[in-house]
Write an enzyme that holds these catalytic residues in place. Structure first.
Site, PDB file in Angstrom:
ATOM      1  CG  ASP A   8      14.813  15.438  30.239  1.00 47.99           C
ATOM      2  OD1 ASP A   8      14.690  14.455  29.326  1.00 47.99           O
ATOM      3  OD2 ASP A   8      15.090  15.309  31.203  1.00 47.99           O
TER       4      ASP A   8
ATOM      5  CG  ASP B 259      15.265  10.608  28.243  1.00 48.12           C
ATOM      6  OD1 ASP B 259      15.131  11.829  28.030  1.00 48.12           O
ATOM      7  OD2 ASP B 259      16.065  10.199  29.185  1.00 48.12           O
TER       8      ASP B 259
END
Length: 311
Positions: free
Chosen positions: A17, A221
């Protein structure tokens, strides 16, 4: 991705992430944990595991319990993790064939974790740009550089097409700059517009690009499923798509998204050529990039946000 934690090292699969900093995994004892395929990490079995005390500078601003520094992290999809802020040895595979062990990595030993996690994972590796990020903790070894290969799902499922020694080069490779801004966690790209067919919708100023910055107007993201863009840009893009697509529109919503189409007889959908224009890079998007398939329906994977833009 697979990493190994502890001494002796225990393999674990975690979600990569770039939109968060803290690396964590589920740990015993588990007050509330999601199901995972592999055994839950038991810190008592690792000789290199240590908790962080309340007076440690790393614990500033955090809660404490029995001289253990506690952490709590919530994510945009309402997932969360709570536990002990700890120190451990992390081991990574290397292109040389040898494993590399890095001691004293700060991570979260999660005892209360829930959200949109599958049983294939046991936590998250935080690749953001903040101080707690493993990228910064390993700065001496990697100098802030790391690679993250985003391949189509259909390629991932066909393991014969995946080479462990992939070299990102060749005539089809494109690149675009990454920008850092006032928020140290996020990585920004510069999106110039999106084309559908032979028409382009220009991406104009947005809330995160109104602070004196000319470059970097959208956050990248991989932890966010959908692409979120400002209202006006989204409406123009949606209108152009509806005029260009050759498919049957269906009423109803899926995951809060309204633009749905019925698949044709062979289970696919006819989508015009869609290209995202970044600085120095024009990226053609596949159907799986822009539509989500669910029960013979394809749902447009773009949403709106008044506060930030994500891709």
């Amino acid at each position: 991705m697979k990493i190994s934690i502890g001494t002796p090292p225990i393999d674990t699969f975690v979600i990569a992430d770039t939109g968060s900093d803290l690396t964590w995994r589920q740990c015993k004892p588990c007050v509330n944990c999601f199901k995972q395929l592999t055994p839950i990490f038991n810190p008592k079995n690792s000789s290199s595991y240590k908790t962080i005390g309340c007076h440690n500078k790393l614990c500033q601003g955090s809660l404490c319990n029995n001289n253990r520094c506690n952490y709590e992290v919530s994510y945009g999809d309402l997932s969360h993790t709570m536990g002990d802020l700890s120190i451990e040895t992390f081991t990574f595979a290397s292109s040389s064939g040898k494993h590399v062990s890095i001691p004293n990595i700060v991570f979260g030993c999660g005892h209360d974790n829930s959200g949109t996690f599958t049983n294939a994972t046991s936590g998250i590796i935080g690749l953001g740009g903040g101080n707690a990020s493993i990228v910064n903790q390993m700065h001496h070894e990697i100098k802030g550089k790391f690679s993250y290969c985003l391949i189509p799902l259909e390629v991932l499922l066909d393991c014969s097409n995946v080479d462990d020694n992939v070299v990102v080069s060749g005539p089809d490779v494109i690149s675009t700059p990454i920008y850092k801004k006032e928020s140290p966690i996020f990585y920004y790209l510069n999106l110039k517009g999106i084309s559908i067919g032979n028409k382009t919708v220009e991406f104009k100023s947005s809330p995160i690009s109104l602070h004196g910055y000319d470059q970097g107007n959208i956050i990248i993201d991989p932890g966010t499923t959908l692409t979120y863009v400002p209202d006006v840009f989204y409406l123009n893009l949606e209108s152009l798509l509806m005029c260009s697509i050759n498919a049957t529109r269906k009423d109803g919503t899926y995951g809060g998204l309204d633009l749905c189409y019925e698949s044709n007889e062979n289970g696919t959908i006819d989508v015009p050529k869609i290209v995202a224009h970044f600085t120095n890079a024009d990226l053609e998007l596949s159907t799986s990039n822009i539509f989500n398939w669910k029960s013979n329906f394809y749902t447009w994977k773009f949403g709106t946000s008044q506060f930030s833009n994500w891709i």
